[in-house]
Design a protein around this motif. Structure first.
Motif, PDB file in Angstrom:
ATOM      1  N   PRO A 144       0.879  -1.189   0.021  1.00  0.00           N
ATOM      2  CA  PRO A 144       0.177  -0.045   0.087  1.00  0.00           C
ATOM      3  C   PRO A 144       0.890   1.349  -0.139  1.00  0.00           C
ATOM      4  CG  PRO A 144      -0.907  -1.486   1.477  1.00  0.00           C
ATOM      5  CD  PRO A 144       0.308  -2.197   1.212  1.00  0.00           C
ATOM      6  N   ILE A 145       1.991   1.208   0.259  1.00  0.00           N
ATOM      7  CA  ILE A 145       3.178   2.364   0.469  1.00  0.00           C
ATOM      8  C   ILE A 145       4.426   2.094  -0.340  1.00  0.00           C
ATOM      9  CG2 ILE A 145       1.961   3.238   2.591  1.00  0.00           C
ATOM     10  CD1 ILE A 145       4.612   2.142   4.180  1.00  0.00           C
ATOM     11  N   THR A 147       5.546   2.789  -3.325  1.00  0.00           N
ATOM     12  CA  THR A 147       5.952   3.858  -4.216  1.00  0.00           C
ATOM     13  C   THR A 147       5.555   5.461  -3.575  1.00  0.00           C
ATOM     14  OG1 THR A 147       4.054   3.883  -5.553  1.00  0.00           O
ATOM     15  CG2 THR A 147       5.612   2.500  -6.332  1.00  0.00           C
ATOM     16  N   ALA A 148       5.935   6.203  -3.988  1.00  0.00           N
ATOM     17  CA  ALA A 148       5.821   7.612  -3.468  1.00  0.00           C
ATOM     18  C   ALA A 148       4.306   8.033  -3.535  1.00  0.00           C
ATOM     19  CB  ALA A 148       6.453   8.529  -3.959  1.00  0.00           C
ATOM     20  N   PRO A 149       3.567   7.633  -5.089  1.00  0.00           N
ATOM     21  CA  PRO A 149       2.499   8.090  -5.167  1.00  0.00           C
ATOM     22  C   PRO A 149       1.323   7.103  -4.404  1.00  0.00           C
ATOM     23  CG  PRO A 149       3.481   7.891  -7.367  1.00  0.00           C
ATOM     24  CD  PRO A 149       4.403   7.216  -6.264  1.00  0.00           C
ATOM     25  N   ALA A 150       1.869   5.579  -4.329  1.00  0.00           N
ATOM     26  CA  ALA A 150       0.705   4.848  -3.191  1.00  0.00           C
ATOM     27  C   ALA A 150       0.926   5.518  -2.107  1.00  0.00           C
ATOM     28  CB  ALA A 150       1.284   3.409  -3.422  1.00  0.00           C
ATOM     29  N   MET A 151       2.149   5.899  -1.334  1.00  0.00           N
ATOM     30  CA  MET A 151       2.205   6.514  -0.185  1.00  0.00           C
ATOM     31  C   MET A 151       1.266   7.516   0.102  1.00  0.00           C
ATOM     32  SD  MET A 151       3.998   8.893   1.509  1.00  0.00           S
ATOM     33  CE  MET A 151       5.489   9.236   0.680  1.00  0.00           C
ATOM     34  N   ARG A 152       1.712   8.440  -0.684  1.00  0.00           N
ATOM     35  CA  ARG A 152       0.573   9.761  -0.642  1.00  0.00           C
ATOM     36  C   ARG A 152      -0.806   9.417  -0.542  1.00  0.00           C
ATOM     37  NH1 ARG A 152       1.499  15.589  -0.789  1.00  0.00           N
ATOM     38  NH2 ARG A 152      -0.713  16.383  -0.938  1.00  0.00           N
ATOM     39  N   ASN A 153      -1.146   8.563  -1.596  1.00  0.00           N
ATOM     40  CA  ASN A 153      -2.471   8.226  -1.586  1.00  0.00           C
ATOM     41  C   ASN A 153      -3.229   7.479  -0.376  1.00  0.00           C
ATOM     42  OD1 ASN A 153      -5.217   7.893  -3.249  1.00  0.00           O
ATOM     43  ND2 ASN A 153      -4.711   5.654  -3.228  1.00  0.00           N
ATOM     44  N   TYR A 154      -2.257   6.717   0.289  1.00  0.00           N
ATOM     45  CA  TYR A 154      -2.579   6.037   1.204  1.00  0.00           C
ATOM     46  C   TYR A 154      -2.809   6.869   2.515  1.00  0.00           C
ATOM     47  CZ  TYR A 154      -2.716   2.174   4.769  1.00  0.00           C
ATOM     48  OH  TYR A 154      -3.127   1.128   5.739  1.00  0.00           O
ATOM     49  N   LEU A 155      -1.862   7.868   2.836  1.00  0.00           N
ATOM     50  CA  LEU A 155      -1.761   8.739   3.817  1.00  0.00           C
ATOM     51  C   LEU A 155      -3.047   9.795   3.735  1.00  0.00           C
ATOM     52  CD1 LEU A 155       2.060   9.696   4.265  1.00  0.00           C
ATOM     53  CD2 LEU A 155       0.426   8.056   5.483  1.00  0.00           C
ATOM     54  N   VAL A 198      16.023  -3.896   2.070  1.00  0.00           N
ATOM     55  CA  VAL A 198      14.600  -4.414   2.189  1.00  0.00           C
ATOM     56  C   VAL A 198      14.087  -4.469   0.876  1.00  0.00           C
ATOM     57  CG1 VAL A 198      12.385  -3.302   3.106  1.00  0.00           C
ATOM     58  CG2 VAL A 198      14.443  -3.305   4.386  1.00  0.00           C
ATOM     59  N   ARG A 199      13.370  -5.281   0.275  1.00  0.00           N
ATOM     60  CA  ARG A 199      12.707  -5.425  -0.956  1.00  0.00           C
ATOM     61  C   ARG A 199      10.956  -5.392  -0.483  1.00  0.00           C
ATOM     62  NH1 ARG A 199      14.281 -11.435  -2.189  1.00  0.00           N
ATOM     63  NH2 ARG A 199      14.478 -11.518   0.135  1.00  0.00           N
ATOM     64  N   GLY A 200      10.538  -4.592  -1.336  1.00  0.00           N
ATOM     65  CA  GLY A 200       9.154  -4.160  -0.815  1.00  0.00           C
ATOM     66  C   GLY A 200       8.630  -2.659  -0.903  1.00  0.00           C
ATOM     67  N   ILE A 201       9.693  -1.828  -1.005  1.00  0.00           N
ATOM     68  CA  ILE A 201       9.381  -0.295  -0.952  1.00  0.00           C
ATOM     69  C   ILE A 201      10.531   0.513  -1.683  1.00  0.00           C
ATOM     70  CG2 ILE A 201      10.656  -0.075   1.276  1.00  0.00           C
ATOM     71  CD1 ILE A 201       8.690   2.230   2.035  1.00  0.00           C
ATOM     72  N   ASP A 202      10.184   1.358  -2.464  1.00  0.00           N
ATOM     73  CA  ASP A 202      11.022   2.117  -3.248  1.00  0.00           C
ATOM     74  C   ASP A 202      11.501   3.238  -2.603  1.00  0.00           C
ATOM     75  OD1 ASP A 202      12.518   3.271  -5.356  1.00  0.00           O
ATOM     76  OD2 ASP A 202      10.715   3.582  -6.512  1.00  0.00           O
ATOM     77  N   LEU A 203      12.451   3.322  -1.619  1.00  0.00           N
ATOM     78  CA  LEU A 203      12.885   4.252  -0.778  1.00  0.00           C
ATOM     79  C   LEU A 203      13.977   5.253  -1.415  1.00  0.00           C
ATOM     80  CD1 LEU A 203      11.769   5.336   1.996  1.00  0.00           C
ATOM     81  CD2 LEU A 203      13.789   3.891   3.057  1.00  0.00           C
ATOM     82  N   ASP A 204      13.630   5.910  -2.428  1.00  0.00           N
ATOM     83  CA  ASP A 204      14.627   6.870  -3.060  1.00  0.00           C
ATOM     84  C   ASP A 204      14.220   8.286  -2.473  1.00  0.00           C
ATOM     85  OD1 ASP A 204      12.199   7.621  -4.284  1.00  0.00           O
ATOM     86  OD2 ASP A 204      12.874   6.826  -6.320  1.00  0.00           O
TER      87      ASP A 204
END
Length: 449
Positions: A144-145, A147-155, A198-204
């Protein structure tokens, strides 16, 4: 849709209680019944902790059930969970909860909710980071979080609760996700570890910037605080929250805006009830005191002389309360099951407050030049008490790290034992006294909102 300025504590509580009652007319009686029963079950959990029995599965089920009772009106789900919690007491070996799940990659074995899984996992990621080991499985539950767009939408979905429609107050889950994301984004060592292992989040950098921008956008420009929002009767109410503000200020290391407003709001809310203010049922609480002290630490360079004087006085009063009322002579902390999820977390926040105000380390005393001659004795006693708990418990691990690995071996011989037995265990020169909750506030009988 109009946005109302954050209300006084009692006003906010009336909005929440009123809208829960709109969702379920019997809400208050049902909620209080479950809270009372869970309080009884917490006593059983405390007994297991006192005998060092590993109860990680039961503790997760208890946290889950307590969240359902405080933040939702989902009674059938809560009934099932209470049954699972009671049955878990018979499980002798619960150590598997300290391992990663091969199914979704989390450490939240007993949780269904994303924020609970995230919270349980972030603790283990800190440990793996310190050990230099990668998680065995990808963290698929972070989808659910991811990528950056997914994270923003979730929050954005979590930010605003519509309790009358959903029967769910999203305050706790929103705050938990914010806290976990802040650690991943703003703690350099953990961020580097996650980027590498950590595989599962695009933390750039784009992800970190998007999260920082979101936080800046939802800060209250009039009070400087952060908190959840609520839709009620066609209006959106902003809620100032001490816990939210503490976490954001802390993990961003004070690099936030509106400091003059944050300082003013924090000082003005000292007589208010949590979550807007410092108090829990009219008294101090180590958890809230720790939050306030951390905000003061980062806000100290931004304070006027009069504000520093008031903050210094308040920190002293909190320290007197901690050492004189919350902490016993044997190094144990007085438990408060109505606020903390476990006895271990009670110790963690007691140690965290003492550490934050520099009770054990003079170099951390940003607010005073006082000396605390009995601190080494109490540090040693607390350390020995922590050694009696399950060493795998996350709260115990964190508390031991804050109090110092050699605390239990500190010699008390440096302090006159006879003098100590005759003097109150308070701080300051000549021992002079100069120095987890909102649910009960919401349902307080004298609320008339």
């Amino acid at each position: 849709m109009s946005i109302e300025q954050s209300l006084a504590g009692i006003g906010d509580s009336c909005v929440i209680t009123r809208d829960f009652t709109r969702y379920d007319h019997g809400y208050q009686d049902k909620a209080l019944k479950y809270i009372d029963y869970l309080g009884a079950l917490s006593l059983a959990l405390r007994k297991f902790s006192e005998y060092s029995r590993t109860m990680l599965a039961s503790q997760q089920l208890y946290i889950y059930a307590k969240w359902l009772a405080r933040y939702t009106a989902y009674w059938p789900e809560l009934d099932q969970l209470v049954d699972r919690l009671e049955n878990s007491f018979d499980d002798v070996d619960q150590s598997y909860v300290a391992t990663q799940s091969s199914v979704d990659g989390s450490w939240g074995w007993k949780y269904n909710e994303f924020h609970h899984k995230f919270d349980a996992t972030i603790v283990r990621l800190h440990e793996l980071s310190n050990e230099g080991r990668a998680p065995r499985y990808p963290l698929h539950f972070l989808e659910p979080i991811a990528t950056a767009p997914a994270m923003r939408n979730y929050l954005e979905k979590l930010l605003v609760s519509d309790i009358a429609t959903t029967g769910r107050n999203q305050r706790d889950e929103f705050g938990s996700v914010i806290c976990c994301l802040a650690q991943l984004c703003f703690k350099p060592s953990l961020r580097r570890y996650a980027q590498k292992h950590v595989r599962g989040i695009d933390l750039d950098q784009n992800y970190v910037d998007a999260f920082r921008n979101f936080l800046d956008e939802i800060q209250n420009p009039e009070t400087g605080y952060w908190g959840p929002w609520y839709i009620s009767d066609g209006k959106t109410h902003r809620y100032d929250d001490l816990s939210y503000t503490f976490h954001i200020v802390s993990y961003r290391k004070g690099r936030v805006g509106h400091w003059s407003d944050i300082i003013r709001t924090t000082l003005e809310s000292r007589q208010m009830e949590y979550p807007q203010g410092w108090l829990s049922r009219g008294e101090f609480n180590n958890h809230n005191n720790y939050d306030v002290a951390k905000i003061f630490r980062y806000g100290w360079p931004h304070m006027q002389s009069a504000e520093r004087a008031l903050a210094r006085e308040q920190i002293g009063a909190m320290l007197d309360w901690c050492v004189g009322h919350s902490l016993k002579r044997d190094g144990s902390f007085v438990p408060d099951s109505r606020f903390y999820n476990s006895l271990e977390s009670c110790y963690y926040f007691g140690v965290s407050f003492l550490d934050e105000v520099g009770y054990f380390q003079p170099s951390k005393r940003f607010w005073t030049q006082q000396k605390f001659p009995y601190a080494p004795v109490l540090q040693s006693r607390i350390g020995r008490k922590l050694d009696e708990f399950d060493a795998e418990n996350p709260s115990v691990i964190a508390a031991k790290w804050k109090i110092g690995p050699d605390a239990a071996r500190i010699s008390a011989s440096s302090v006159n034992r006879e003098g100590l037995s005759r003097m109150p265990l308070l701080s300051g020169d000549d021992c002079a006294t100069t120095e987890e909750r909102e649910f009960e506030f919401i349902l307080r009988p004298n609320n008339d909102g």
